[in-house]
Scaffold this motif. Structure first.
Motif, mmCIF file in Angstrom:
data_model
loop_
_atom_site.group_PDB
_atom_site.id
_atom_site.type_symbol
_atom_site.label_atom_id
_atom_site.label_comp_id
_atom_site.label_asym_id
_atom_site.label_seq_id
_atom_site.Cartn_x
_atom_site.Cartn_y
_atom_site.Cartn_z
ATOM 1 N N MET A 1 0.839 -1.184 0.000
ATOM 2 C CA MET A 1 0.000 0.000 0.000
ATOM 3 C C MET A 1 0.879 1.241 0.000
ATOM 4 O O MET A 1 1.694 1.438 0.890
ATOM 5 C CB MET A 1 -0.908 -0.010 1.224
ATOM 6 C CG MET A 1 -1.733 1.264 1.387
ATOM 7 S SD MET A 1 -2.830 1.540 -0.009
ATOM 8 C CE MET A 1 -3.782 0.037 0.088
ATOM 9 N N LYS A 2 0.736 2.084 -1.011
ATOM 10 C CA LYS A 2 1.533 3.307 -1.095
ATOM 11 C C LYS A 2 0.817 4.474 -0.433
ATOM 12 O O LYS A 2 -0.393 4.625 -0.537
ATOM 13 C CB LYS A 2 1.812 3.650 -2.564
ATOM 14 C CG LYS A 2 2.718 2.665 -3.275
ATOM 15 C CD LYS A 2 2.968 3.103 -4.694
ATOM 16 C CE LYS A 2 3.726 4.410 -4.745
ATOM 17 N NZ LYS A 2 4.011 4.842 -6.113
ATOM 18 N N VAL A 3 1.599 5.295 0.270
ATOM 19 C CA VAL A 3 1.047 6.517 0.838
ATOM 20 C C VAL A 3 0.854 7.515 -0.286
ATOM 21 O O VAL A 3 1.754 7.709 -1.100
ATOM 22 C CB VAL A 3 2.007 7.103 1.897
ATOM 23 C CG1 VAL A 3 1.441 8.376 2.474
ATOM 24 C CG2 VAL A 3 2.255 6.080 2.999
ATOM 25 N N PRO A 4 -0.337 8.165 -0.430
ATOM 26 C CA PRO A 4 -0.554 9.153 -1.479
ATOM 27 C C PRO A 4 0.527 10.219 -1.470
ATOM 28 O O PRO A 4 1.010 10.630 -0.407
ATOM 29 C CB PRO A 4 -1.932 9.727 -1.131
ATOM 30 C CG PRO A 4 -2.606 8.647 -0.357
ATOM 31 C CD PRO A 4 -1.528 7.961 0.401
ATOM 32 N N VAL A 59 -9.582 5.509 5.418
ATOM 33 C CA VAL A 59 -9.989 6.899 5.651
ATOM 34 C C VAL A 59 -9.554 7.364 7.032
ATOM 35 O O VAL A 59 -9.036 8.471 7.205
ATOM 36 C CB VAL A 59 -11.513 7.048 5.472
ATOM 37 C CG1 VAL A 59 -11.965 8.437 5.888
ATOM 38 C CG2 VAL A 59 -11.914 6.779 4.023
ATOM 39 N N SER A 60 -9.747 6.509 8.046
ATOM 40 C CA SER A 60 -9.344 6.868 9.409
ATOM 41 C C SER A 60 -7.831 7.023 9.506
ATOM 42 O O SER A 60 -7.328 7.943 10.163
ATOM 43 C CB SER A 60 -9.820 5.799 10.396
ATOM 44 O OG SER A 60 -11.233 5.718 10.413
ATOM 45 N N ALA A 61 -7.091 6.125 8.852
ATOM 46 C CA ALA A 61 -5.629 6.208 8.882
ATOM 47 C C ALA A 61 -5.143 7.495 8.227
ATOM 48 O O ALA A 61 -4.245 8.172 8.746
ATOM 49 C CB ALA A 61 -5.031 4.994 8.181
ATOM 50 N N ILE A 91 -0.225 3.609 7.965
ATOM 51 C CA ILE A 91 0.396 4.169 9.166
ATOM 52 C C ILE A 91 1.848 3.728 9.298
ATOM 53 O O ILE A 91 2.751 4.553 9.474
ATOM 54 C CB ILE A 91 -0.416 3.775 10.419
ATOM 55 C CG1 ILE A 91 -1.797 4.445 10.377
ATOM 56 C CG2 ILE A 91 0.326 4.182 11.693
ATOM 57 C CD1 ILE A 91 -2.737 3.978 11.468
ATOM 58 N N VAL A 92 2.101 2.416 9.203
ATOM 59 C CA VAL A 92 3.465 1.927 9.416
ATOM 60 C C VAL A 92 4.392 2.319 8.274
ATOM 61 O O VAL A 92 5.583 2.587 8.474
ATOM 62 C CB VAL A 92 3.486 0.398 9.647
ATOM 63 C CG1 VAL A 92 2.726 0.039 10.910
ATOM 64 C CG2 VAL A 92 2.920 -0.356 8.453
ATOM 65 N N GLU A 93 3.863 2.378 7.039
ATOM 66 C CA GLU A 93 4.704 2.770 5.911
ATOM 67 C C GLU A 93 5.033 4.253 5.931
ATOM 68 O O GLU A 93 5.990 4.688 5.289
ATOM 69 C CB GLU A 93 4.023 2.382 4.588
ATOM 70 C CG GLU A 93 4.003 0.877 4.354
ATOM 71 C CD GLU A 93 3.304 0.503 3.064
ATOM 72 O OE1 GLU A 93 3.045 1.409 2.245
ATOM 73 O OE2 GLU A 93 3.019 -0.695 2.872
ATOM 74 N N ALA A 94 4.253 5.033 6.670
ATOM 75 C CA ALA A 94 4.565 6.451 6.843
ATOM 76 C C ALA A 94 5.590 6.670 7.949
ATOM 77 O O ALA A 94 5.980 7.809 8.223
ATOM 78 C CB ALA A 94 3.291 7.230 7.161
ATOM 79 N N GLY A 95 6.035 5.576 8.587
ATOM 80 C CA GLY A 95 7.030 5.697 9.643
ATOM 81 C C GLY A 95 6.457 6.059 10.991
ATOM 82 O O GLY A 95 7.181 6.477 11.895
ATOM 83 N N ILE A 96 5.133 5.917 11.161
ATOM 84 C CA ILE A 96 4.474 6.250 12.419
ATOM 85 C C ILE A 96 4.327 4.980 13.255
ATOM 86 O O ILE A 96 3.755 3.994 12.784
ATOM 87 C CB ILE A 96 3.081 6.873 12.173
ATOM 88 C CG1 ILE A 96 3.197 8.090 11.251
ATOM 89 C CG2 ILE A 96 2.421 7.241 13.484
ATOM 90 C CD1 ILE A 96 4.058 9.198 11.789
ATOM 91 N N ASN A 137 4.857 -3.457 12.811
ATOM 92 C CA ASN A 137 5.775 -2.901 11.823
ATOM 93 C C ASN A 137 5.334 -3.344 10.439
ATOM 94 O O ASN A 137 4.298 -4.017 10.286
ATOM 95 C CB ASN A 137 7.223 -3.322 12.120
ATOM 96 C CG ASN A 137 7.354 -4.838 12.257
ATOM 97 O OD1 ASN A 137 6.700 -5.598 11.538
ATOM 98 N ND2 ASN A 137 8.190 -5.284 13.188
ATOM 99 N N VAL A 138 6.112 -2.978 9.440
ATOM 100 C CA VAL A 138 5.731 -3.290 8.060
ATOM 101 C C VAL A 138 5.576 -4.790 7.863
ATOM 102 O O VAL A 138 4.630 -5.260 7.206
ATOM 103 C CB VAL A 138 6.774 -2.709 7.074
ATOM 104 C CG1 VAL A 138 6.464 -3.149 5.654
ATOM 105 C CG2 VAL A 138 6.804 -1.186 7.164
ATOM 106 N N GLU A 139 6.478 -5.568 8.438
ATOM 107 C CA GLU A 139 6.442 -7.023 8.245
ATOM 108 C C GLU A 139 5.232 -7.653 8.930
ATOM 109 O O GLU A 139 4.544 -8.501 8.345
ATOM 110 C CB GLU A 139 7.730 -7.660 8.781
ATOM 111 C CG GLU A 139 8.983 -7.353 7.996
ATOM 112 C CD GLU A 139 9.492 -5.939 8.236
ATOM 113 O OE1 GLU A 139 9.115 -5.332 9.271
ATOM 114 O OE2 GLU A 139 10.247 -5.429 7.378
#
Length: 402
Positions: A1-4, A59-61, A91-96, A137-139
């Motif tokens: 999933m890519k962050v916009p 949407v919530s994320a 969330i996790v891919e954004a580093g949060i 985490n991402v994994e």
């Protein structure tokens, strides 16, 4: 999933590199609410968000990330395995940092806005441990998503059963339009733009500017979608929803208001409008507010319905949750070819006036002026004077280099 892309740019300043052990070492104000939608209204950049949200949807994320949270603590499980929800990946891919299964007592222990420390899934007040959870985490999120997709056939079977139940309850509304109220806003024969503050709504509205300028569609904001239109510089003509996430500013624009009520007639959103002195139409329906908006536009004679921020793919339908899938799916079947997703419009639509056509028009206009001037006595005098001035300018420029 890519962050916009647009959201990723806003997160760049807030993103923190995480140590290999998954610890975060964040000290920041903490704010909590069992309803994520209500919490996002109070969050400030850098806050630690404490929520109780099973299966965090996309949407919530995105709302949490747009508020610039530094971490998310979830009393519930962010991915339960019922379906592959999209929020945790964002969330996790954004580093949060995302911490699951936090002690529910955290809601009574944490004071809103107090500064706390989060380290390796444990929340501290000074040296006092307030709550612990499981760091995602991402994994781990990818593994949970893969497991959820493995049971997708079960979810689709449940969706089929839910669809049949919805058909039994709402067949008169779906097929015959029984119960759909009449609107004061004229829609018959016009295009309608329905905006939901959902997936990529900002980008979609931006790509539709040429279309909006040329066709001037009737604009319907679904709850917070009305504020999305205002942010983009447009005024909603109609606002539909339960009015729990639309601003007072949007209500004051003079838009026609349609309250989405429960099938038994209960309309919680009507009280807010009555208290503010607004009149509204009540539309009882089992479906979601975006479905209600689409049925209103279709029943009122819209020739084309363009949807922004709504659900279009199977993944998005699943992310909506099984209970709300049937109405959304069947509403789209009812509307048929009238409904177009905003992304499709932006890819297919081109302004009817091309730059080359404008250039040709300007050239033709200049040629007309020159011909008209040359054929009249006054024009000939003007052209002779203009030629003399040009010769003088050329002589002056030549003198600079000789």
């Amino acid at each position: 999933m890519k962050v916009p892309a647009a959201l990723s740019a806003r997160l760049t300043k807030l993103r923190r590199p995480l140590p290999d052990d998954g610890s975060s070492g964040i000290t920041a104000p903490a704010r909590s609410d069992r309803r994520t939608k209500d919490l996002t209204k109070r969050l400030k950049p850098g806050d630690i968000a404490i929520i109780d949200h099973v299966d965090i949807d996309r949407v919530s994320a995105e709302a949490l990330l747009e508020r610039g949270v530094s971490a998310v603590l979830n009393v519930a499980t962010s991915i339960s395995g019922r379906y592959p929800n999209l929020g945790p990946s964002l969330i996790v891919e954004a580093g949060i940092p995302l911490v699951d299964d936090v002690d529910p007592e955290i809601f009574s222990r944490v004071h809103d806005g107090e500064e706390l420390r989060l380290d390796a899934g444990t929340l501290y007040r000074g040296d006092e441990v307030l709550a612990k959870g499981v760091v995602q985490n991402v994994e781990s999120v990818a593994a949970a998503m893969a497991e959820a997709r493995a049971g997708l056939s079960v979810q689709l079977e449940a969706f089929a059963a839910n669809t049949m139940e919805y058909l039994k309850r709402e067949r008169e509304l779906l097929f015959d339009g029984v119960g759909i109220p009449d609107l004061h806003t004229r829609i018959d024969g016009r295009h309608v733009l329905i905006v939901v503050r959902g997936y990529h709504y900002r980008e979609d509205i931006s790509t539709l500017r040429s279309y909006i300028r040329e066709y001037r569609p009737v604009m319907i904001g679904v709850d917070g979608g009305a504020d999305a239109l205002l942010e983009a510089g447009y005024r909603p003509g109609i606002i539909v929803g339960d009015f729990d996430s639309v601003s007072d500013h949007a209500l004051a624009t003079g838009a026609e208001l349609v309250v989405h009520a429960y099938r038994d007639g209960r309309a919680p959103g009507l009280k807010r409008l009555t208290d503010l002195g607004y009149e509204a139409i009540v539309f009882p329906a089992t479906g979601t507010s975006e479905d209600v908006a689409m049925m209103l536009a279709d029943d009122s004679g819209a020739t084309l319905i363009v949807a922004v921020g709504t659900h279009a793919t199977l993944e998005e339908f699943l992310d909506k949750g099984r209970a709300g899938m049937a109405s959304t799916f069947l509403t789209r079947l009812r509307i048929g070819g009238k409904l177009v997703d905003a992304k499709g419009v932006s890819r297919l639509y081109r302004s009817r006036i091309s730059p080359w056509a404008l250039l040709a028009l300007v050239a033709a206009s200049l040629l007309t002026v020159l011909v008209a001037g040359y054929s009249s006595p006054a024009g000939q005098v003007f052209l002779t004077s203009l030629a003399a001035r040009w010769d003088a300018l050329a002589y002056w420029l030549t003198g600079l280099f000789t």
